[in-house]
Design an enzyme around this catalytic site. Structure first.
Site, short mmCIF file in Angstrom:
data_model
loop_
_atom_site.label_atom_id
_atom_site.label_comp_id
_atom_site.label_asym_id
_atom_site.label_seq_id
_atom_site.Cartn_x
_atom_site.Cartn_y
_atom_site.Cartn_z
N ILE A 1 0.88 -1.32 -0.03
CA ILE A 1 -0.17 0.04 0.06
C ILE A 1 0.84 1.29 0.31
O ILE A 1 0.46 2.15 -0.70
CB ILE A 1 -0.88 -0.16 1.28
N ALA A 2 1.88 1.26 0.76
CA ALA A 2 2.52 2.40 0.95
C ALA A 2 4.06 2.06 1.34
O ALA A 2 4.45 1.08 1.92
CB ALA A 2 2.25 3.46 1.98
N GLY B 1 7.77 3.76 3.37
CA GLY B 1 8.11 5.09 4.13
C GLY B 1 9.60 4.67 4.41
O GLY B 1 10.20 3.52 4.02
N GLY B 2 10.35 5.37 4.86
CA GLY B 2 11.76 5.41 5.36
C GLY B 2 11.99 4.15 6.37
O GLY B 2 12.96 3.77 6.41
N MET B 3 10.63 4.02 7.45
CA MET B 3 11.07 3.11 8.34
C MET B 3 10.42 1.79 8.07
O MET B 3 10.83 0.76 8.39
CB MET B 3 10.27 3.58 9.60
N ALA B 4 9.31 1.84 7.17
CA ALA B 4 8.67 0.51 7.00
C ALA B 4 7.95 0.51 5.89
O ALA B 4 7.63 1.59 5.12
CB ALA B 4 7.78 0.28 8.26
N VAL C 1 3.89 -0.88 4.14
CA VAL C 1 2.78 -1.06 4.59
C VAL C 1 2.09 -1.95 3.60
O VAL C 1 2.02 -1.53 2.29
CB VAL C 1 1.69 -0.01 4.80
N LYS D 1 2.18 -3.57 8.74
CA LYS D 1 3.25 -2.76 8.74
C LYS D 1 4.72 -3.60 8.92
O LYS D 1 4.56 -4.14 10.09
CB LYS D 1 3.09 -1.44 9.50
N ASP E 1 3.28 11.69 16.54
CA ASP E 1 3.59 11.69 15.07
C ASP E 1 2.27 12.06 14.49
O ASP E 1 1.67 11.73 13.53
CB ASP E 1 4.14 10.63 14.46
#
Length: 651
Positions: A37-38, A40-43, A45, A60, A155
């Site tokens: 789905i997405a 990011g820099g950390m994980a 999804v 995630k 966040d």
């Protein structure tokens, strides 16, 4: 977790291009990752299927390497996932499960088909205030539930607010943000940079965050809903962070004229740079937002009482602020009256002027009276607005006694407020005053002293015997940073409990100091080797070196040479340090003294030798024959193993 269908298609295409190795994989034999789905820099999804419950979920998965080599991040991730799972609220994305697969922690959450608040802001802002508050209230309700549970989101941003296809608003990533922030808030590519538009000033300056940091971020989101723009912008994240620290969030009415003053006041209160001026938590801000929403629903363009309740107070003490307000009210009215006085002051005169002579006599008198009235009013204004005030003497850095003496000499009373920590002012000295040095204060007014408690330091408690979670909680309670867990074998401390800490218990530390803990792995296992038939001394040395105790017993054995192991118990398997291994060591064959049978009859001699365990070999001795007596024998009186053969010679 949100799943935008078009976003999923894009993510799927991206996955094909990037050859995402996780797509199609099943985590822990239960969660099949169908599409990303997405990322990011950390994980990343993923939309996934829970094979056990046959439902669609969002998973995630932290990128490999985020946890570090010692598992510290994974442990923190687990702790925060547990905290997030405690939240049960209709406006919070539910957390179903947490685990680890091939070294990568993952979190299983509710899948929310729809879009994010970021998409809504892009397409629909600026919003009318009633609409903006209708969107924000579910977010505040979710944050309020978290704050009641002792959890800070850290966040809050439009990307973490999900809006389902049915219009339900849910907040995602509770607890996870805390886990990531703890490791990355000081890096150039971590969460601080990613959410800098919503970051509270105290996070930038002090690296700390509580419920009021979430309130600040919610206030920024409200500003963005109302105006369609972020309050602070810059060419670099550092510039934006600098503005959060040094510049107030501007009133949204500056960009959207016509907004009620109480809407501006709500934004200003939530985004106050001083945390103590903000609502204490999201629950308080929610009630304030509901009051504003009620005023808007009633069509009130102005509400002085509501605006006053929400307005930020001036930076003076409450007592001084009240006196200042009263005196300012009086002086303002006094100053306002002299200005129009020349026109209205003579107003009563025409009523009394019956004839020109009286008008000539009264005219100068009226002028004099008017002048005197103006002078009196001016004097009153001067008295109430200026003469009654003096400047607060500077007493920073003085002892309480010295500061009190100086302030009383200036005609002021002294009060002492709650002390505060300071890295620069010695304990017991004046850290700040209210009003500040040089500010105006009423003669005879009160100056409140804040004394320094010195540098903030805490004594490290004894963590031995605590679980890792308990140790982390104890460190957080004294504002320490959990460093890393060092696994060690221990014969005395149960597995999973802390053996010791570094620095050691009792050490005085500053907030934020990293503390490492040695965590017991339990008793060290030892694989047992069978030493049967081998040298007993070598066996004993090897077993003792492995941490085992050794018990030995001797036993005669005709087949195993002396000094070698006949048998061992246990001879295989796994033991632990301190356990015992028993060895039976051969003494060799049993030795028996050979009886002296010379001169005995052959029958008697044979019986004696055989009774002693020996075999008998008879030889004839010449020249005498037929007498039947033993004339000679081997090994008479010697020690020989049983079963040895003894020769005898008979006549």
């Amino acid at each position: 977790m949100q799943a935008d269908r078009r976003g999923q298609s894009r993510a799927g295409a991206e996955a094909r291009v990037d050859h995402d190795p996780l797509t199609g994989r099943t985590l822990d034999g239960r969660y099949r990752l169908t599409s990303r789905i997405a990322r990011g820099g950390m994980a990343g999804v993923y939309e996934a299927t829970d094979l056990r419950l046959d439902r669609t979920v969002a998973v995630k998965v932290m990128h490999s390497g985020m946890g570090g080599g010692d598992g510290e991040f994974a442990a923190r991730f687990v702790r925060e996932a547990r905290a997030a799972a405690r939240l049960s609220h209709p406006n919070v994305v539910a957390v179903y499960d947490q685990g680890e697969d091939s070294g990568s922690p993952y979190l299983v959450m509710e899948l929310v088909p729809g879009h994010t608040l970021r998409d809504t802001i892009t397409s629909q802002s600026p919003m009318a205030p009633r609409r903006a508050l209708a969107v924000l209230e579910p977010v505040l309700a979710a944050l309020a539930a978290a704050h009641r549970a002792g959890l800070v989101h850290r966040d809050v941003k439009p990307e973490n607010v999900l809006i389902s296809d049915e219009g339900a608003i849910k907040v995602a990533d509770f607890g996870l943000a805390k886990a990531v922030t703890a490791d990355t808030q000081h890096t150039s590519t971590g969460v601080l940079i990613g959410t800098v538009s919503y970051i509270a000033p105290e996070i930038v300056t002090e690296g700390r965050a509580d419920a009021r940091a979430d309130v600040y971020a919610a206030g920024v989101v409200l500003y963005e809903l109302l105006t369609g723009r972020k309050p602070h912008e810059g060419e670099t994240p550092i510039q934006v962070a600098y503005k959060h620290v040094h510049e107030d969030v501007p009133p949204p009415s500056r960009l959207v004229p016509g907004l009620p003053a109480y809407v501006d006041a709500l934004v200003a209160r939530a985004t106050a740079r001083e945390p103590g001026l903000r609502p204490a938590d999201a629950g308080v801000m929610l009630r304030q937002a509901q009051r504003v929403a009620s005023a808007l629903a009633a069509g009130m363009s102005e509400d002085g009482e509501l605006t006053a309740d929400l307005a930020l107070p001036p930076r003076v003490s409450p007592d001084t602020r009240q006196l200042w307000a009263e005196d300012t009210s009086h002086s303002t009215r006094a100053v306002q009256r002299p200005a129009p006085a020349p026109a209205p002051a003579p107003a009563p005169a025409p009523v009394r002027l019956a004839a020109p002579p009286r008008r000539r006599r009264r005219g100068p008198l009226a002028v004099v009276l008017a002048v005197l009235l103006v002078a009196a009013l001016g004097a009153g204004a001067w008295w109430f607005g200026y003469a009654r005030y003096t400047s607060t003497p500077g007493v920073l850095g003085l002892t309480q006694q010295a500061a009190t003496t100086r302030l009383k000499a200036a005609g002021l009373d002294v009060a002492v407020g709650a002390p505060a920590y300071s890295d620069t002012v010695k304990a017991g000295r004046v850290l700040r005053t209210d009003p500040s040095g040089g500010d105006r204060v009423l003669d005879g007014g009160t100056v409140t002293l804040t004394l320094s408690k010195g540098a903030e330091q805490y004594q490290l408690p004894d963590l031995a015997g605590k679980t890792v979670d308990q140790a982390q909680d104890a460190l957080l309670a004294i504002k320490m940073t959990y460093g890393k867990a060092v696994p060690k074998w221990s014969d005395t401390v149960p597995q999973g409990q802390v053996i010791r800490s570094d620095p050691a218990a009792g050490t005085t530390l500053r907030p934020g100091t990293p503390v490492d803990v040695w965590v017991s792995r339990g008793r060290q296992p030892v694989t047992v080797t069978d030493w049967s038939g081998k040298d007993a001394d070598a066996a004993k040395a090897a077993l003792q070196k492995a941490g085992l105790k050794v018990e030995t017993t001797g036993q005669y054995d005709d087949r195993v040479p002396a000094g070698r192991v006949i048998s061992q118990s246990p001879d295989t398997g796994t033991l632990y340090k301190g356990d015992t291994v028993s060895l039976v060591v051969s003494r060799g064959p049993e030795l028996v003294e050979v009886p002296r049978v010379t001169g005995h009859g052959i029958g008697s001699a044979t019986d004696d030798l055989r009774a002693a365990g020996f075999k008998v070999q008879v030889e004839h001795y010449s020249p005498f024959f037929g007498l039947g007596f033993v004339m000679k024998q081997d090994h008479a009186g010697d020690m020989l193993p049983k079963g040895s053969t003894i020769k005898v010679w008979i006549s």
